[in-house]
Design a protein around this motif. Structure first.
Motif, PDB file in Angstrom:
ATOM      1  N   GLY A 115      11.533  -3.700 -10.072  1.00 11.89           N
ATOM      2  CA  GLY A 115      12.215  -2.930  -9.044  1.00 11.89           C
ATOM      3  C   GLY A 115      11.436  -2.749  -7.763  1.00 11.89           C
ATOM      4  N   VAL A 116      10.240  -3.326  -7.673  1.00 10.35           N
ATOM      5  CA  VAL A 116       9.413  -3.188  -6.462  1.00 10.35           C
ATOM      6  C   VAL A 116       9.408  -4.531  -5.727  1.00 10.35           C
ATOM      7  CG1 VAL A 116       7.131  -2.659  -5.532  1.00 10.35           C
ATOM      8  CG2 VAL A 116       7.988  -1.418  -7.533  1.00 10.35           C
ATOM      9  N   GLY A 117      10.022  -4.554  -4.551  1.00 14.03           N
ATOM     10  CA  GLY A 117      10.079  -5.778  -3.767  1.00 14.03           C
ATOM     11  C   GLY A 117       8.837  -5.986  -2.924  1.00 14.03           C
ATOM     12  N   PRO A 118       8.735  -7.136  -2.262  1.00 14.52           N
ATOM     13  CA  PRO A 118       7.534  -7.456  -1.485  1.00 14.52           C
ATOM     14  C   PRO A 118       7.273  -6.493  -0.328  1.00 14.52           C
ATOM     15  CG  PRO A 118       9.259  -9.097  -1.137  1.00 14.52           C
ATOM     16  CD  PRO A 118       9.683  -8.270  -2.292  1.00 14.52           C
ATOM     17  N   LYS A 119       8.310  -6.101   0.403  1.00 13.66           N
ATOM     18  CA  LYS A 119       8.100  -5.195   1.535  1.00 13.66           C
ATOM     19  C   LYS A 119       7.599  -3.836   1.067  1.00 13.66           C
ATOM     20  CE  LYS A 119      11.413  -7.231   4.787  1.00 13.66           C
ATOM     21  NZ  LYS A 119      12.623  -6.978   5.619  1.00 13.66           N
ATOM     22  N   LEU A 120       8.178  -3.354  -0.025  1.00 13.81           N
ATOM     23  CA  LEU A 120       7.750  -2.062  -0.561  1.00 13.81           C
ATOM     24  C   LEU A 120       6.327  -2.147  -1.109  1.00 13.81           C
ATOM     25  CD1 LEU A 120       8.588   0.828  -1.030  1.00 13.81           C
ATOM     26  CD2 LEU A 120       9.668   0.140  -3.181  1.00 13.81           C
ATOM     27  N   ALA A 121       6.007  -3.254  -1.767  1.00 13.61           N
ATOM     28  CA  ALA A 121       4.653  -3.444  -2.297  1.00 13.61           C
ATOM     29  C   ALA A 121       3.625  -3.469  -1.168  1.00 13.61           C
ATOM     30  CB  ALA A 121       4.587  -4.736  -3.109  1.00 13.61           C
ATOM     31  N   GLN A 122       3.948  -4.139  -0.081  1.00  7.61           N
ATOM     32  CA  GLN A 122       3.044  -4.180   1.069  1.00  7.61           C
ATOM     33  C   GLN A 122       2.874  -2.789   1.674  1.00  7.61           C
ATOM     34  OE1 GLN A 122       3.868  -7.402   3.918  1.00  7.61           O
ATOM     35  NE2 GLN A 122       4.910  -8.497   2.280  1.00  7.61           N
ATOM     36  N   ARG A 123       3.943  -2.015   1.719  1.00 11.42           N
ATOM     37  CA  ARG A 123       3.853  -0.660   2.261  1.00 11.42           C
ATOM     38  C   ARG A 123       2.946   0.208   1.400  1.00 11.42           C
ATOM     39  NH1 ARG A 123       9.357   1.979   2.304  1.00 11.42           N
ATOM     40  NH2 ARG A 123       9.777   0.320   3.810  1.00 11.42           N
ATOM     41  N   VAL A 124       3.062   0.058   0.085  1.00  5.17           N
ATOM     42  CA  VAL A 124       2.209   0.817  -0.833  1.00  5.17           C
ATOM     43  C   VAL A 124       0.738   0.505  -0.569  1.00  5.17           C
ATOM     44  CG1 VAL A 124       1.484   1.005  -3.253  1.00  5.17           C
ATOM     45  CG2 VAL A 124       3.911   1.088  -2.665  1.00  5.17           C
TER      46      VAL A 124
END
Length: 222
Positions: A115-124
């Motif tokens: 459920g964690v996409g690339p954009k969200l992972a980069q933000r984290v």
């Protein structure tokens, strides 16, 4: 606020346990990794907890160590990361794996969580990278210390759970190596990245070996 619960596991669900604490049953949601590490039904367990309060819902989330709980708190501070996504990340990586991924800027590891996409992972990674050293440093100190129970903790007398030596040793080595590098004058961020990479190469290395490997990684190239 309920900060910790200790009692008998009455029931194990797919994503939660029912914990009997002095005759009161608490439903505590946990990650896949935590569920695997908990003892069986009828046995005693202790979990650090975080209470999520909504207009129509109260939910308790449980963690085996203060480091797990601290990462959950930080992860959910990132826009787009709710409790479910945070538990998915911790379930996929664990607290030490989360520390390493974020310290090294490895957003692809974070993206591996369901459920964690690339954009969200980069933000984290971008938002929490500077906070990773503090959480890595606390792993050795808090993860293995039994403190007196605070007043807001609901507990019943329980036998102490058998320690997990490998995980405790790894957390201690990570914290000790990070502290040593910072004392040598390295910035917490670069020290954390080097320690994370060294631990990734050899998760069971002792502190001295981690320090040597990290110093090689930090040495000027060329």
């Amino acid at each position: 606020m309920i900060g910790r619960l200790a009692g008998r596991i009455d029931y194990r669900g797919l994503d939660h346990v029912l914990l009997d604490v002095g005759g009161v049953g608490y439903i505590v949601y946990v990650s896949d990794r935590t569920l695997m590490d908990l003892p069986g039904t009828g046995e005693f367990a202790a979990l650090y907890t975080d209470l999520v309060v909504r207009e129509d819902l109260l939910q308790l989330f449980g963690f085996l160590t203060p480091q797990d709980k601290e990462w959950h708190r930080l992860l959910t501070s990132v826009q787009g990361i709710g409790a479910k996504a945070s538990m998915a990340i911790l379930g996929a990586l664990g607290p030490d794996g989360t520390s390493r991924a974020i310290a090294m800027g490895d957003w692809s590891a974070v993206k591996a969580a369901p459920g964690v996409g690339p954009k969200l992972a980069q933000r984290v990674v971008n938002e929490l990278k500077d906070k990773a050293p503090a959480v890595m440093a606390m792993s050795g100190a808090l993860g293995n210390v039994v403190d007196p129970e605070p007043a807001d903790v609901a507990v019943v007398p329980t036998p102490k759970a058998a320690p997990k030596p490998r995980r405790a040793a790894a957390s201690s080595a990570q914290a000790d190596a990070l502290s040593a590098l910072v004392n040598l004058g390295y910035q917490p961020g670069e020290a954390a990245g080097a320690v994370a990479q060294a631990m990734g190469d050899d998760p069971e290395a002792e502190a001295n070996a981690v320090i040597r490997s990290a110093l090689k990684l930090l040495a000027p190239k060329g």
